[in-house]
Design an enzyme around this catalytic site. Sequence first.
Site, short mmCIF file in Angstrom:
data_model
loop_
_atom_site.label_atom_id
_atom_site.label_comp_id
_atom_site.label_asym_id
_atom_site.label_seq_id
_atom_site.Cartn_x
_atom_site.Cartn_y
_atom_site.Cartn_z
N ASP A 79 1.10 -1.20 0.02
CA ASP A 79 0.12 0.13 0.04
C ASP A 79 0.83 1.02 0.06
O ASP A 79 0.25 2.49 0.30
CB ASP A 79 -0.86 0.10 1.38
CG ASP A 79 -2.44 -0.27 0.93
OD1 ASP A 79 -2.58 -0.43 -0.28
OD2 ASP A 79 -3.33 -0.13 1.52
N HIS B 88 29.97 1.24 -3.37
CA HIS B 88 28.75 1.90 -3.27
C HIS B 88 28.15 1.38 -1.94
O HIS B 88 26.87 1.10 -1.80
CB HIS B 88 27.74 1.10 -4.54
CG HIS B 88 28.03 1.57 -5.92
ND1 HIS B 88 27.82 0.92 -7.01
CD2 HIS B 88 28.70 2.68 -6.37
CE1 HIS B 88 28.03 1.79 -7.93
NE2 HIS B 88 28.76 2.67 -7.64
N ASP C 149 29.60 10.83 -1.49
CA ASP C 149 29.27 10.88 -2.95
C ASP C 149 27.57 11.30 -3.01
O ASP C 149 27.00 10.28 -2.71
CB ASP C 149 29.64 9.75 -3.58
CG ASP C 149 29.25 9.49 -4.95
OD1 ASP C 149 28.80 10.55 -5.63
OD2 ASP C 149 29.94 8.83 -5.81
N ASP D 188 26.41 15.19 -9.76
CA ASP D 188 27.04 14.27 -9.19
C ASP D 188 28.35 14.62 -8.41
O ASP D 188 29.33 14.93 -9.30
CB ASP D 188 27.25 13.13 -10.20
CG ASP D 188 27.84 11.86 -9.64
OD1 ASP D 188 28.07 11.64 -8.51
OD2 ASP D 188 27.94 11.02 -10.54
N HIS E 243 37.67 1.74 -10.54
CA HIS E 243 36.65 2.07 -11.46
C HIS E 243 37.13 3.15 -12.51
O HIS E 243 38.23 3.36 -12.43
CB HIS E 243 35.57 2.72 -10.50
CG HIS E 243 35.91 3.90 -9.92
ND1 HIS E 243 36.20 5.10 -10.15
CD2 HIS E 243 36.52 4.00 -8.48
CE1 HIS E 243 36.53 5.92 -9.07
NE2 HIS E 243 36.58 5.32 -8.11
N HIS F 266 31.59 9.29 -16.43
CA HIS F 266 30.36 9.00 -17.06
C HIS F 266 29.48 10.28 -17.46
O HIS F 266 29.92 11.43 -16.75
CB HIS F 266 29.57 8.08 -16.15
CG HIS F 266 29.14 8.78 -14.90
ND1 HIS F 266 28.22 9.62 -14.68
CD2 HIS F 266 29.77 8.45 -13.54
CE1 HIS F 266 28.42 9.87 -13.23
NE2 HIS F 266 29.32 9.33 -12.55
N HIS G 196 23.98 8.47 -14.34
CA HIS G 196 24.67 7.80 -15.45
C HIS G 196 24.15 8.06 -16.60
O HIS G 196 23.20 7.20 -17.07
CB HIS G 196 25.21 6.34 -15.02
CG HIS G 196 25.87 6.21 -13.79
ND1 HIS G 196 26.37 5.01 -13.67
CD2 HIS G 196 26.48 7.20 -13.05
CE1 HIS G 196 27.23 5.10 -12.25
NE2 HIS G 196 27.23 6.39 -12.18
N GLU H 91 36.13 11.91 -11.68
CA GLU H 91 36.23 11.29 -10.26
C GLU H 91 37.18 10.09 -9.80
O GLU H 91 36.89 9.04 -9.97
CB GLU H 91 34.84 10.71 -9.96
CG GLU H 91 33.95 9.69 -11.07
CD GLU H 91 32.78 9.18 -10.52
OE1 GLU H 91 32.69 8.67 -9.48
OE2 GLU H 91 31.81 9.26 -11.46
N TYR I 259 41.73 3.84 -2.92
CA TYR I 259 41.04 2.93 -2.02
C TYR I 259 42.14 2.05 -1.29
O TYR I 259 42.74 1.19 -2.15
CB TYR I 259 39.83 2.31 -2.60
CG TYR I 259 39.17 3.37 -3.34
CD1 TYR I 259 38.20 4.02 -2.59
CD2 TYR I 259 39.17 3.31 -4.75
CE1 TYR I 259 37.36 4.80 -3.30
CE2 TYR I 259 38.45 4.39 -5.40
CZ TYR I 259 37.43 5.12 -4.78
OH TYR I 259 36.70 5.85 -5.46
N ARG J 236 37.78 10.17 -2.85
CA ARG J 236 37.38 10.20 -4.11
C ARG J 236 37.26 11.59 -4.25
O ARG J 236 36.63 12.39 -3.12
CB ARG J 236 36.37 9.37 -4.52
CG ARG J 236 35.65 9.61 -5.80
CD ARG J 236 34.79 8.47 -6.33
NE ARG J 236 33.60 8.25 -5.93
CZ ARG J 236 33.47 7.31 -5.14
NH1 ARG J 236 34.25 6.56 -4.79
NH2 ARG J 236 32.16 7.31 -4.25
N GLU K 26 35.30 14.34 -6.98
CA GLU K 26 34.30 14.23 -8.17
C GLU K 26 33.67 15.47 -8.49
O GLU K 26 33.27 16.29 -7.52
CB GLU K 26 33.36 13.31 -7.92
CG GLU K 26 32.23 13.11 -9.36
CD GLU K 26 31.35 11.90 -9.06
OE1 GLU K 26 30.92 11.72 -7.92
OE2 GLU K 26 30.87 11.56 -10.23
MN LIG Z 1 29.70 9.95 -10.44
#
Ligand SMILES: [Mn+2]
Length: 441
Positions: A35, A239, A256, A267, A346, A350, A357, A381, A385, A403, A405
């Site tokens: 619902d 992520h 991020d 982003d 990575h 993008h 993306h 970006e 790590y 990172r 970006e």
């Molecule tokens: Mn990005």
Amino acid sequence: METTSYIERRNELLERIGSGMAIVMASSHKQRSHDTEYSYRQDSNFKYLTGFNEPESILVLTPENEVKTTLFVRPKDELAELWSGKRMGISKAQELLDVDDVHSIEDFERILPELMPGHDSLYMDLFEDSSEVVKMLERCKKIQMAKRKAKVLLPSSFKNLRSEIGRMRLKKDQNEILAMRKAASATLLGHKGAMAFTGPGRNEREVQAYMEFLFKMGGAQGTAYESIVAGGNNANTLHYVNNNENLKDGDLLLIDAGAEFNLYAADVTRTFPVNGKFSPAQRDVYQLVLEAQKASIAMAKPGKTLTDVHKETLKVLTDGLIHLKVLEGSLEENLEQHLYRRFYPHGTSHWLGLDVHDESPYITETLDEYVFEEGMVFTIEPGLYFPATDATLRNELQGIGIRIEDDILITHNGHEILTAGIPKEIKEVEEACKTDYKSFL
Ligand SMILES: [Mn+2]
């Protein structure tokens, strides 16, 4: 509502599909739990072609017909509107959206057979929801049976619409760039606020809440994607979205997150010390990632490609890793054997736009990589790590994840950083961490 650009986009798509026809569907509501639904998000392509934000709507483009653009929308319904909000309805849509013809969505099945004949192919979204494709095949079959004697040809092939629109979406127009600037300015407020608000003992989710509050205070409708608020070693989960741990003195915090304005995304990633002061090891790694990012941004100009940008990132990061004594040997052999991948797994960029993306292809119809042109927008970006579990690393490096970006718009002779102004030089970041968070309220 400004409609000119929507008309232009529909006209461009009509031209692109030649003697085919196109069917573009609005997003439907998605259920969250019993619902309850997720907040409604229009399909990016539908938005791009109509500016219309309601579900249960379909745009049909038929270049071979006299009526070339037909929109199906929900009809006015007092009771339904009492529960779930106003609908534009058929006559207002006809007046405001500048399509040739508007009908009720309830008449879609009845009218489609009149629109279809004479088009040799049918463009629709083939990959997102295959049940829609099956439904369309069944409709075609029914129409074919019914039209057998009428000597009309129906589409004999299905083609993928998304890559066609994706190519159109590659270069942003002035309206789109304006929306992206607004997303960027709300994002700036949120990231600066997060730096000010963060301190030892705060929880990741509290920082997230304060930042996203400022996105909305800054005029955005919300976030463009799930925010990553990752303290300490959590930054090494690329992520990480749990955002539920307490922040520790001496750790870094990687955020991020980007705001969404009128469905356009920002982003941005920033990494800063929880206690407001970088340790010497954190400073070394941070400075290296920042130098890689700045060198890569310098490559962003007409004539260059995303591969040029990525190669620059790899060169600076790998060289730095050798200087940090994390990698051994020469720059060439480390690059050739991809040894940096352990610490930079990575890509660097993008496309960015209606989707974070953005759905534009990376290669042209002749299989070449796209070369930067004015109006293209993408991210840069780089990151490094160093997992806490990697015992081959020096102690002081373990648990550092960084990172940085930003969002880059290609201009006629170079670039503009849409997200400039969000602190990233070490001095600026430490300064922003010292700010009183209440000054943002
Ligand atoms: Mn990005």
